[in-house]
Design an enzyme around this catalytic site. Structure first.
Site, PDB file in Angstrom:
ATOM      1  CG  ASN A 186      -1.712   1.263   1.392  1.00  0.00           C
ATOM      2  OD1 ASN A 186      -1.806   2.042   0.449  1.00  0.00           O
ATOM      3  ND2 ASN A 186      -2.305   1.457   2.563  1.00  0.00           N
ATOM      4  CE  LYS A 198       0.147   3.352   4.773  1.00  0.00           C
ATOM      5  NZ  LYS A 198      -0.116   3.509   6.188  1.00  0.00           N
ATOM      6  CG  HIS A 245      -5.975   1.783   4.901  1.00  0.00           C
ATOM      7  ND1 HIS A 245      -5.605   2.713   5.831  1.00  0.00           N
ATOM      8  CD2 HIS A 245      -4.930   0.933   4.761  1.00  0.00           C
ATOM      9  CE1 HIS A 245      -4.365   2.445   6.232  1.00  0.00           C
ATOM     10  NE2 HIS A 245      -3.938   1.375   5.597  1.00  0.00           N
ATOM     11  CD  GLU A 263      -3.188   5.415   6.496  1.00  0.00           C
ATOM     12  OE1 GLU A 263      -3.115   5.526   5.264  1.00  0.00           O
ATOM     13  OE2 GLU A 263      -2.303   4.878   7.186  1.00  0.00           O
ATOM     14  CD  GLU A 301      -3.892  -2.759   6.990  1.00  0.00           C
ATOM     15  OE1 GLU A 301      -2.757  -3.015   6.593  1.00  0.00           O
ATOM     16  OE2 GLU A 301      -4.462  -1.677   6.777  1.00  0.00           O
ATOM     17  N   GLY A 316       1.908   1.846  10.692  1.00  0.00           N
ATOM     18  CA  GLY A 316       2.862   2.952  10.604  1.00  0.00           C
ATOM     19  C   GLY A 316       3.522   3.308  11.929  1.00  0.00           C
ATOM     20  CB  SER A 346       4.702  -2.266  11.897  1.00  0.00           C
ATOM     21  OG  SER A 346       4.244  -0.943  12.133  1.00  0.00           O
ATOM     22  N   GLY A 394       4.768   1.107   4.824  1.00  0.00           N
ATOM     23  CA  GLY A 394       6.126   1.654   4.769  1.00  0.00           C
ATOM     24  C   GLY A 394       7.135   0.776   4.050  1.00  0.00           C
TER      25      GLY A 394
END
Ligand code: PEP
Length: 250
Positions: free
Chosen positions: A10, A12, A95, A97, A167, A173, A213, A235
Site C-alpha cells: 500500500n 499510500k 483502510h 486512514e 490491520e 505505521g 508494520s 512503509g
C-alpha cells in the site's frame, strides 16, 4: 486446497509517477516469487505508468480508492470502471486512514465492495481495532460488526475470491507489530465469522492478510501462521526490503 499467499504493498500518498516507475524498476527482480501473488496498490496518478512498468512481470496492479458511481458530476473522483480499464485488478477498501480522515463508514464501504465486484476488481477489505478497543477487550466484537456490515448482500462466491486484511490500527505505521499469535487469533476469528455468515467452503477459500508494520524481519513468522494468507504492507513496500517480504519463504 492450500490458499496462495498474497503480498500487497500500500504505497499510500507516496511516489510521483516518475518515482513510481523507478521503484518498479528497483523491485523488479527482487519481487519474483512464483508461489506468491504480488500486488502494488498505488496512487491513482501512478496506475497507468505502473501498469506499463510491471507489464509481463508477476506483479498485479491495485488501486487505493475509487468513488461508488460509474460516471457523472463528481469532480475529482475516479470510478471503478475507470480503474478496471487502466489495468487495476485489486482495490483497497476500508483502510483505517480512509475510515478516519475521510469519514468512510461501513454503509459506504459496503457500496464500495459491491461496486468493485461489479467492475470486476477484487476488493482488499480492511478491518481492525484501535488500541483502546483492544485494551477494552472488544477487538473481535468490533471486527465482526465491521465485516458483517461491509459484506451485507455480498455472495459466497464473491467472498471466496476476495481478500480481507486484518490491520490493527495501533500497528499501522507505528513500528509496533501485533505478535504472530495476536494476528493469528484475529485472522482465525475472521475466518470463523465467514464460516458463520456463509459456509465452511467460503471460509476455507477467502484469503486473510495481516497488516501493520510488517517488515523483512517479522514477515516469515507472521506468514507461518495457518490463518494468515499474506500481508498488506505500507512503509516497507516502498523499499527494496519489500522483495524480502515477498520471498519470506526462501
Ligand atoms: C497499511 O497502511 O496498510 C500498513 C500496514 O502500513 P505499515 O506497514 O506502514 O504499518
Amino acid at each position: 486446497m492450500a490458499r496462495r499467499k498474497i503480498i500487497a504493498g500500500n504505497w499510500k500518498m507516496n511516489m510521483t509517477p516518475s518515482e513510481a516507475v523507478a521503484l518498479c524498476d528497483t523491485l523488479k527482480d527482487l519481487v519474483k516469487n512464483d508461489e506468491v501473488d504480488v500486488v502494488y496498490c498505488v496512487p491513482a496518478i501512478d496506475i497507468v505508468p505502473v501498469a506499463q512498468a510491471v507489464k509481463g512481470s508477476n506483479v498485479h496492479v491495485g488501486a487505493e480508492n475509487f468513488y461508488i458511481e460509474d460516471k457523472g458530476a463528481y469532480t475529482g473522483e475516479i470510478s471503478a470502471p475507470m480503474l478496471k480499464d487502466a489495468g487495476v485488478e485489486f482495490v483497497i477498501i476500508g483502510h483505517s486512514e480512509r475510515r478516519e480522515y475521510f469519514k468512510e463508514d461501513d454503509c459506504f464501504l459496503n457500496k464500495k465492495v459491491k461496486k468493485a465486484f461489479e467492475a470486476g476488481i477484487t476488493p482488499i477489505l480492511c478491518c481492525g481495532e484501535s488500541l483502546e478497543q483492544r485494551e477494552m477487550d472488544v477487538t473481535m466484537d468490533w471486527i465482526r460488526l465491521q465485516i458483517k456490515s461491509d459484506l451485507a448482500g455480498v455472495t459466497a462466491d464473491q467472498v471466496k475470491s476476495m481478500v480481507i486484511a486484518y490491520e490493527p490500527i495501533w500497528a499501522i505505521g507505528t513500528g509496533k507489530t501485533a505478535t504472530s499469535d495476536q494476528a493469528q487469533e484475529v485472522c482465525k476469528g475472521i475466518r470463523d465469522l465467514i464460516a458463520e455468515m456463509y459456509d465452511a467452503d467460503t471460509a476455507e477459500a477467502v484469503r486473510i492478510q495481516y497488516g501493520g508494520s510488517m517488515n523483512a524481519g517479522n514477515a516469515a513468522e507472521l506468514l507461518s501462521k495457518p490463518d494468515i494468507d499474506g500481508g498488506l504492507i505500507g512503509g516497507a513496500s516502498l523499499k527494496p526490503d519489500f522483495g524480502k517480504i515477498v520471498n519470506y519463504n526462501k
